[in-house]
Scaffold this motif. Structure first.
Motif, short mmCIF file in Angstrom:
data_model
loop_
_atom_site.label_atom_id
_atom_site.label_comp_id
_atom_site.label_asym_id
_atom_site.label_seq_id
_atom_site.Cartn_x
_atom_site.Cartn_y
_atom_site.Cartn_z
N GLU A 1 0.84 -1.20 0.00
CA GLU A 1 0.00 0.00 0.00
C GLU A 1 0.87 1.25 0.00
OE1 GLU A 1 -3.53 2.43 0.29
OE2 GLU A 1 -3.03 0.45 -0.51
N GLY A 2 1.99 1.19 0.74
CA GLY A 2 2.92 2.31 0.77
C GLY A 2 3.50 2.59 -0.60
N ARG A 3 3.92 1.52 -1.31
CA ARG A 3 4.47 1.69 -2.66
C ARG A 3 3.42 2.27 -3.61
NH1 ARG A 3 6.97 -3.31 -1.29
NH2 ARG A 3 5.28 -4.46 -2.30
N GLN B 1 1.52 7.02 -6.76
CA GLN B 1 0.39 7.88 -7.13
C GLN B 1 0.56 9.32 -6.63
OE1 GLN B 1 -3.10 5.83 -5.71
NE2 GLN B 1 -3.05 4.32 -7.35
N ASN B 2 1.79 9.67 -6.24
CA ASN B 2 2.11 11.04 -5.79
C ASN B 2 1.35 11.43 -4.53
OD1 ASN B 2 4.04 11.96 -7.75
ND2 ASN B 2 2.37 11.97 -9.25
N GLY B 3 1.08 10.45 -3.69
CA GLY B 3 0.33 10.73 -2.47
C GLY B 3 1.17 11.01 -1.25
N LYS C 1 0.74 12.54 4.00
CA LYS C 1 0.00 11.60 3.16
C LYS C 1 -1.27 12.29 2.69
CE LYS C 1 -2.60 7.27 3.46
NZ LYS C 1 -3.06 6.20 4.38
N GLY C 2 -1.43 12.39 1.38
CA GLY C 2 -2.59 13.11 0.87
C GLY C 2 -2.51 14.59 1.23
#
Length: 398
Positions: A349-351, A356-358, A387-388
Motif C-alpha cells: 500500500e505504501g508503494r 500515485q504522488n500521495g 499523506k494526501g
C-alpha cells in the motif's frame, strides 16, 4: 423550551411513531416512564449517526424519565442481522462487556451518566431454560419473521440464514418484557425488532411500549448510511481537528439534515447562511460539532489547522512518532518507513501511494517506490511526512 416544545421537537425528528396517541398520553402524564434504548456492543465507537436517537433520549432525560441502556451482551453473541446480507460474526461475552464500557463512556458526552440505568440482557436471557425459549419462539411464526426485509431478501436469494438469527428479534423484544418498557427508541433499521417488543409485551400481559423510530444519517459519501465500516463517518471521540476536517466534507445536499438531526442550532438561521455562503455554513456546522464534543476551547485550534492545511501548509500541532536511529542510519525504504510509523497498513500500500504522488517528505513530493530515507533527510533529527492533503506525521529520531 417547555415540556410541550420538547415533546414536539422529539416528534419532528422521528420517521415513524407506533402509537402516537398513546405515546402522547404517556408523555403528558405525570408518570416516570421507562425508556429503553438497545446498545450494540459490537460497534463501541460512536459516530454522529448514533447521536440522532441519543439526542432524543437526552430530552426525555431532561423531562424526568428513566433512561435504560440495554447492552446486548447476550444478543451480541448471536450478532444482529438487521440490514445484513449475510450472517454477522458473533462476539464473546468478554468482548461485549469491554465494548459496552467503551460505548457508555462516549454516551456520557451526550447524556447525564448519573441518571442512566445500565442493564445487560444476559441478566435475564442467560437465565432462561430451554422450556422458556420454546415458549418464547411459540409466540411468533416463521412467516412473520420472514416479513423482515433482510431475512426475506436472503431467503429469496438462497443465502443461508441460521436458526439462531431468527431468535435475535425475539430476544431483543423480550428485553422490553423484562424491563416493562414504556417507550423504546431506535433507528429505522430496527423498526421490525422494536415492534416485536410491543407484540411480546401484549402476549405477556403488559401494556405495549410505544416506539419512536429515527432516521439514519447519511454518511460523508452522501449515499450510504453513516458507518465506520464504510469509512464515511464522523466519530464523536475523534480529535477536534479530524472532526472539523470531516465536517467540511459533508455533501452540500445533506448538510441541512446534519444541522437538523445532530445539533440544536436554529434551522432558519442555518438555512439563511447556507443559501448565502455554503462554505461558511459548513464552518458553522463544524464549529458547533467540535464545541459539542470537545468544548469551546477546541474550536479555534481545529479551524486554524484546517485553514492551514487547506492552503497547502503544514499545521503546527501534528502527531510525533519516535524512531530508532538504528532503523534509519543504513537507509530505509520510504514504503517501509510509512508502515513503521503506521501511515499505511502494508508495504505494498505504501508503494502504491508513493507511485500515485500521495506522499511528501519535507514538503517535497516523492513518487519513486525505491526511494530510501537516510539520516541526511532529517533536519535537527526531524522529518515531516505528509499523506494526501491532510495527514501529517513528524518523525523524530530518539
Amino acid at each position: 423550551m417547555n415540556k410541550e416544545e420538547k415533546i414536539d421537537l422529539i416528534l419532528r425528528r422521528t420517521v415513524e411513531v407506533h402509537n402516537q396517541e398513546t405515546l402522547l398520553k404517556k408523555l403528558n402524564s405525570n408518570k416516570k416512564l421507562v425508556v429503553k434504548f438497545g446498545a450494540d456492543p459490537s460497534r463501541p465507537d460512536l459516530h454522529l449517526g448514533h447521536t440522532v436517537p441519543l439526542r432524543a433520549l437526552k430530552i426525555l432525560q431532561e423531562l424526568g424519565h428513566e433512561i435504560v441502556f440495554v447492552i446486548g451482551d447476550f444478543t451480541a453473541m448471536i450478532g444482529d442481522p438487521s440490514g445484513k446480507s449475510k450472517t454477522r460474526p458473533s462476539l464473546s461475552f468478554e468482548e461485549t462487556r469491554k465494548n459496552g464500557e467503551t460505548y457508555f463512556k462516549q454516551v456520557a458526552k451526550i447524556l447525564d451518566p448519573s441518571k442512566i440505568k445500565i442493564k445487560y440482557n444476559s441478566e435475564w436471557l442467560a437465565k432462561m431454560s430451554f422450556e422458556d425459549v420454546i415458549k418464547l419462539t411459540g409466540k411468533y411464526t416463521v412467516a412473520r419473521i420472514l416479513e423482515r426485509d433482510d431475512f426475506n431478501s436472503r431467503f429469496k436469494k438462497n443465502i443461508p440464514i441460521g436458526i439462531h438469527e431468527f431468535l435475535y428479534p425475539l430476544m431483543q423484544g423480550y428485553d422490553s418484557v423484562a424491563l416493562h418498557a414504556d417507550i423504546e427508541i431506535g433507528g429505522t433499521d430496527q423498526t421490525f425488532n422494536l415492534l416485536v417488543g410491543r407484540e411480546l409485551q401484549r402476549d405477556y400481559g403488559q401494556e405495549p411500549q410505544d416506539v419512536m423510530c429515527f432516521p439514519l444519517l447519511v454518511g460523508l459519501d452522501g449515499k450510504e448510511k453513516m458507518s465506520k465500516s464504510l469509512g464515511n463517518y464522523i466519530g464523536i471521540d475523534e480529535s477536534p481537528e479530524v472532526i472539523f476536517e470531516k465536517a467540511m466534507r459533508i455533501p452540500d445536499d445533506v448538510l441541512m439534515d446534519y444541522f437538523r438531526l445532530t445539533t440544536d442550532l436554529n434551522l432558519n438561521d442555518a438555512l439563511e447562511i447556507f443559501n448565502r455562503d455554503v462554505v461558511e455554513a459548513h464552518k458553522v456546522y463544524a464549529r458547533e460539532i467540535v464545541k459539542m464534543y470537545h468544548g469551546e476551547e477546541a474550536v479555534k485550534p481545529a479551524e486554524e489547522r484546517y485553514s492551514t492545511v487547506a492552503k497547502g501548509g503544514i499545521p503546527q500541532n501534528i502527531e510525533e512518532v519516535l524512531v530508532s536511529k538504528n532503523d534509519i542510519e543504513n537507509g530505509i525504504l520510504l514504503s517501509d518507513l510509512l508502515m513503521l510509523i503506521q501511515m499505511v497498513p502494508s508495504k505494498s500500500e505504501g508503494r502504491r501511494i508513493i507511485q500515485q504522488n500521495g506522499i511528501s517528505v519535507n514538503e517535497s513530493k516523492e513518487n519513486n517506490p525505491t526511494r530510501k530515507i537516510t539520516l541526511n533527510d532529517f533536519k535537527n533529527n526531524i522529518l515531516i511526512i505528509q499523506k494526501g492533503k491532510k495527514l501529517f506525521k513528524k518523525v523524530v529520531i530518539k
